[in-house]
Each structure stands twice: as structure tokens, then as C-alpha cells.
Design a protein around this motif. Sequence first.
Motif, PDB file in Angstrom:
ATOM      1  N   LEU A 125      34.222  91.968  63.496  1.00  0.00           N
ATOM      2  CA  LEU A 125      34.854  90.646  63.549  1.00  0.00           C
ATOM      3  C   LEU A 125      34.196  89.698  64.554  1.00  0.00           C
ATOM      4  CD1 LEU A 125      38.697  90.906  63.037  1.00  0.00           C
ATOM      5  CD2 LEU A 125      37.012  89.746  61.639  1.00  0.00           C
ATOM      6  N   PRO A 126      33.955  90.113  65.792  1.00  0.00           N
ATOM      7  CA  PRO A 126      33.381  89.160  66.752  1.00  0.00           C
ATOM      8  C   PRO A 126      32.008  88.629  66.326  1.00  0.00           C
ATOM      9  CG  PRO A 126      34.268  91.079  67.886  1.00  0.00           C
ATOM     10  CD  PRO A 126      34.299  91.391  66.421  1.00  0.00           C
ATOM     11  N   SER A 127      31.126  89.514  65.830  1.00  0.00           N
ATOM     12  CA  SER A 127      29.798  89.023  65.449  1.00  0.00           C
ATOM     13  C   SER A 127      29.853  88.206  64.155  1.00  0.00           C
ATOM     14  CB  SER A 127      28.800  90.180  65.328  1.00  0.00           C
ATOM     15  OG  SER A 127      29.403  91.315  64.806  1.00  0.00           O
ATOM     16  N   THR A 128      30.799  88.543  63.291  1.00  0.00           N
ATOM     17  CA  THR A 128      30.954  87.734  62.083  1.00  0.00           C
ATOM     18  C   THR A 128      31.447  86.333  62.446  1.00  0.00           C
ATOM     19  OG1 THR A 128      31.522  89.743  60.880  1.00  0.00           O
ATOM     20  CG2 THR A 128      31.970  87.678  59.771  1.00  0.00           C
ATOM     21  N   ALA A 129      32.362  86.261  63.398  1.00  0.00           N
ATOM     22  CA  ALA A 129      32.868  84.963  63.844  1.00  0.00           C
ATOM     23  C   ALA A 129      31.710  84.077  64.323  1.00  0.00           C
ATOM     24  CB  ALA A 129      33.885  85.154  64.965  1.00  0.00           C
ATOM     25  N   ASN A 130      30.802  84.667  65.082  1.00  0.00           N
ATOM     26  CA  ASN A 130      29.611  83.940  65.529  1.00  0.00           C
ATOM     27  C   ASN A 130      28.862  83.303  64.368  1.00  0.00           C
ATOM     28  OD1 ASN A 130      29.170  83.846  68.222  1.00  0.00           O
ATOM     29  ND2 ASN A 130      28.301  85.907  68.343  1.00  0.00           N
ATOM     30  N   VAL A 176      39.284  75.610  64.561  1.00  0.00           N
ATOM     31  CA  VAL A 176      40.106  76.294  63.554  1.00  0.00           C
ATOM     32  C   VAL A 176      39.501  77.658  63.211  1.00  0.00           C
ATOM     33  CG1 VAL A 176      40.953  76.201  61.175  1.00  0.00           C
ATOM     34  CG2 VAL A 176      40.975  74.128  62.589  1.00  0.00           C
ATOM     35  N   VAL A 177      38.175  77.692  63.022  1.00  0.00           N
ATOM     36  CA  VAL A 177      37.511  78.960  62.691  1.00  0.00           C
ATOM     37  C   VAL A 177      37.754  79.985  63.792  1.00  0.00           C
ATOM     38  CG1 VAL A 177      35.273  80.098  62.389  1.00  0.00           C
ATOM     39  CG2 VAL A 177      35.738  77.929  61.219  1.00  0.00           C
ATOM     40  N   SER A 178      37.542  79.575  65.052  1.00  0.00           N
ATOM     41  CA  SER A 178      37.746  80.509  66.171  1.00  0.00           C
ATOM     42  C   SER A 178      39.177  81.007  66.207  1.00  0.00           C
ATOM     43  CB  SER A 178      37.450  79.842  67.506  1.00  0.00           C
ATOM     44  OG  SER A 178      36.173  79.285  67.489  1.00  0.00           O
ATOM     45  N   ALA A 179      40.107  80.080  66.025  1.00  0.00           N
ATOM     46  CA  ALA A 179      41.524  80.454  66.083  1.00  0.00           C
ATOM     47  C   ALA A 179      41.844  81.457  64.977  1.00  0.00           C
ATOM     48  CB  ALA A 179      42.396  79.215  65.956  1.00  0.00           C
ATOM     49  N   ALA A 180      41.279  81.214  63.786  1.00  0.00           N
ATOM     50  CA  ALA A 180      41.541  82.121  62.667  1.00  0.00           C
ATOM     51  C   ALA A 180      41.020  83.520  62.973  1.00  0.00           C
ATOM     52  CB  ALA A 180      40.895  81.581  61.385  1.00  0.00           C
ATOM     53  N   GLU A 236      41.691  89.195  64.692  1.00  0.00           N
ATOM     54  CA  GLU A 236      41.413  90.264  65.659  1.00  0.00           C
ATOM     55  C   GLU A 236      42.706  90.818  66.240  1.00  0.00           C
ATOM     56  OE1 GLU A 236      38.420  89.836  68.790  1.00  0.00           O
ATOM     57  OE2 GLU A 236      37.296  88.516  67.448  1.00  0.00           O
ATOM     58  N   LYS A 237      43.614  89.919  66.550  1.00  0.00           N
ATOM     59  CA  LYS A 237      44.887  90.348  67.116  1.00  0.00           C
ATOM     60  C   LYS A 237      45.646  91.203  66.110  1.00  0.00           C
ATOM     61  CE  LYS A 237      46.876  87.687  70.564  1.00  0.00           C
ATOM     62  NZ  LYS A 237      47.276  86.300  70.847  1.00  0.00           N
ATOM     63  N   LYS A 238      45.562  90.804  64.857  1.00  0.00           N
ATOM     64  CA  LYS A 238      46.251  91.557  63.807  1.00  0.00           C
ATOM     65  C   LYS A 238      45.728  92.981  63.717  1.00  0.00           C
ATOM     66  CE  LYS A 238      47.758  90.898  59.398  1.00  0.00           C
ATOM     67  NZ  LYS A 238      47.600  90.396  58.019  1.00  0.00           N
ATOM     68  N   LEU A 239      44.445  93.156  64.002  1.00  0.00           N
ATOM     69  CA  LEU A 239      43.844  94.482  63.899  1.00  0.00           C
ATOM     70  C   LEU A 239      43.855  95.237  65.230  1.00  0.00           C
ATOM     71  CD1 LEU A 239      40.801  93.903  61.555  1.00  0.00           C
ATOM     72  CD2 LEU A 239      43.013  94.873  61.009  1.00  0.00           C
ATOM     73  N   SER A 240      44.563  94.691  66.215  1.00  0.00           N
ATOM     74  CA  SER A 240      44.525  95.343  67.525  1.00  0.00           C
ATOM     75  C   SER A 240      45.594  96.436  67.647  1.00  0.00           C
ATOM     76  CB  SER A 240      44.705  94.313  68.639  1.00  0.00           C
ATOM     77  OG  SER A 240      46.000  93.766  68.558  1.00  0.00           O
TER      78      SER A 240
END
Lengths: 211, 248
Positions: free
Chosen positions: A140-145, A195-199, A204-208
Motif C-alpha cells: 500500500l505505501p509504495s502504491t500510494a507513491n 484526497v488520494v493520500s487520505a484514501a 491502510e488503517k482498515k488493514l491494520s
Amino acid sequence: MFKMLEAMFQGTLVSLEIFFLTLLFALPLALPVAFGRMSKNRGISALVNGYLLIMRGTPLILQLIFVYFAPYYLFGVSYDRFIAVVVAYVINYAAYFAEIYRGGIESIPRGQYEAAKVLGFSRTQTFFRIVLPQVVKRILPSTANEVITLVKDTALAQTIGVAELFRVAQNASARQFSTMPIFIAGIFYFLMNWVVSAAFSRFEKKLSYYR
Amino acid sequence: MEIIKVEHLSKSFGTLEVIKDISFSVLQGEVLAIIGPSGSGKSTLLRSVTHLETVTGGSVTVSGEVMVRDGIYADAATLRSICLKVGLVFQNFNLFPHFSVLRNITEAQIHVLKRSAFEAEKRSMVLLEKMGLADKAHAYPFELSGGQQQRVSIARALALDPEVLFFDEPTSALDPELTGEILKVIRELAAEKMTMVIVTHEMSFARDVADRVIFMDSGVIIEEGDAESLIRNPRNERTKAFLKRFSE
């Protein structure tokens, strides 16, 4: 002023279209590409590796020009600019996403595959039930980038004459002898990426719920 | 009745021969312990019999079905059916971190054995109860201690009703105080006449719970026999030297 903003919203719409269509095709397409890269068949992995090298080794702007003009010079056919933009972005971004997927898939410990095998899961079941859900969390983090970069890269579409947000802003700026419209466009990009970052943060939070 | 029959098994990694012409069998209801120094090939032997490694030569038969004969493997369908007769508990548990404890145990029941969700959950809860973890059914693996995770992984293996259960150093990743709870579970299973093969470093445990012990070193079986007498009075010099370190 009002007319300019309206034109910029129009341009934003075009940018968003490019953005969503690219994700819609590139995200799934990257999966077979990642598998091709990891393939034990040397021919396939070499071919995919060549594709990745070209896509990641040359400027997107050049690929865009090539995708749009090559058919014209080679076969004398021309086609819709917008389609060319989407095609170029999809094949470019699929390459980056594929490498992210590969990193994620290879980071899953071997023990997970072994446990799945001993429990009798088929290879397809193992991938979709055991491996992929864990990969999604890890990448998720690298995809967000990458996705954030894509928002900004939509500005390149103007190179082959697609009137997206940045082109509209530049036109307005030229007409008004003012850099104001370009600044406003900057705010637009910033908001979109917010918006993208927030999404992504929410996802990420959902998968935590697990580690 | 022989549940596991291994004949002339060999396994090499490149030029390194890890298992050399090993034969043994496991009878129904029997507990076999495999002991030996690190690098003696005992884990590889276990992984070969559970089809996690591809052997170089020899035969393995699991309750009458041939898994591999003279180095040639059965077809995929046979291998899968054999796989279901065999359970394996790993040294480092290998639970699925994204599934709750309950789902770790139900997933294969539902998607491999095609049990109904209701049936799978019922069976899982019975096993969790037995492992003393019924209250953890909805927890995630990371929330559990190592001993608890290992008990979940034993329940996960048992849920598929294997004919034989293999343990690959089930307590090696655990603190000494957590080791006891796993050994207790294995002892209970032994009392229920579960067929088990245990690779272990716990000598006193092997002596107490195993019927038979195999001592391995550098890829071969050095000594094999009744657990009590082999560990008390080893005959081979190498076995003696190895066991001496544990007797102090």
C-alpha cells in the motif's frame, strides 16, 4: 474569472478521466506482468524484463509521443489523442505497479506457501486466499507513491494536445498575462492528491487489524 | 499397520547429500521421535516425507498409497490426496497472519475438504477447547504468545483429520516456560493414540512420550530403537556422545 475557473474544472475532469482509466487498466494488468517477471521460463522473464527496462528507462513524455505518432509514421493511421494518452499511461504504470507487486509477492515468507501446501490448498487458492491479501497490505505505501505521481503525470498529456488541467491553466495564463491560473492549477493538483493520500491512509488503517 | 513407509530415501541439494539411503516405517498409533545434532538431515527427512522437498531417490508410502517410488512421484491428484492424510506442525508456526485464529483453522476445512462453514466452525471450536484457546477464537495470531500460536497451528493441522501428524521441532522457537504447554498437548495426543513423528531436541520428552527413537547424524540413521532403552543406554559411540550433553 468565473469563465476561467469553469474551463479549469473542465480540464480537471479530463485529468481525472486519464487518472481513473489508467488505474482501472494498469492495476490489474500489472499482476500478469509481475508473474511474467518472476516466471521460471527464461524467454518470458527476459521479454518482460525488456519491457520493464524500456518503460522505466525512458521518459514518459517520450513514450506518450511514440504511442501517438508511431502508428501514423509506420502505417499512416492516426487515432484519438485521448486513447493514446490512456494507452501510454497504462503500459507505463503497469510496469511500475508490476515491480511493486513483485516486491510484495517475494516478501511473503516461504513458510506461508509451505503451510498452505501442507493444508492441501491448490496453487490458485494459496495465491488468492493466503498470499495476495498479505501482499496488498505490504504494498500500500509504495502504491500510494505511484498513484500520487500519476495525478501529477496527467499534466504531460498536453504534449500530444489533450486539454487537461495544466494545458487549460497555461492557456488562461497566456491570455491574461498572469501566472495566477497556473497557481490555481497547482492548488487543484494539491487537493486531488490530498484526497488520494487520505484514501490510502484509510485503506491502510482498515488493514491494520493484523500484523 | 504401517502408516508411513520410507525405503532407501535420498536427498541432495546440488552436490551436498543431506539424506543417504534412509529406510524406516511408522506404525499406526505409534509415536516416533527423530533426534540428532543440527544439520544431521532430520528436518529435511521430515520435509521430504511431507512432500515439501522433492527427493532424489527412494520410495515413500503413506497408508498404502505410493507418494514416490524409486524417485518417481505419483500424479498430482494422488499427491494431493496423500497430502491430506499428513499433517505438519512447523517450528515457527506459520499461521496465516491475516486470518483470525478461528479462520486459520476453518479455511482449509471449508475450501479443501469442502465442509460447510457450520461444520468447520464446530470442529474448530472443539479443537480450540481442547487446546485451551476457545476464548481466543476471534483473536489474530500476532496477539498470541508463541505457545498459543503453536497450539493453534496444531489445531489447524488436526482439523483436517490427518492419519499422521509430523512435528518439525515444535518447541525450538519457544521460551522454556512455553515449551511445557506444547509438550503437554503432544502428550495428550499420544494418549489418544494419534500417530506422530516428532523431530525434537527435548530428550526427556522424547523418552517419555515416544515409543521409538531414531538417532540421525550426517544423513544416516545411526541407531534406532525403543525410546527408553536408546536414550538410557545408547550402544553407538556417536549416539552416546550426543546424548551425553543432555544427561548432565
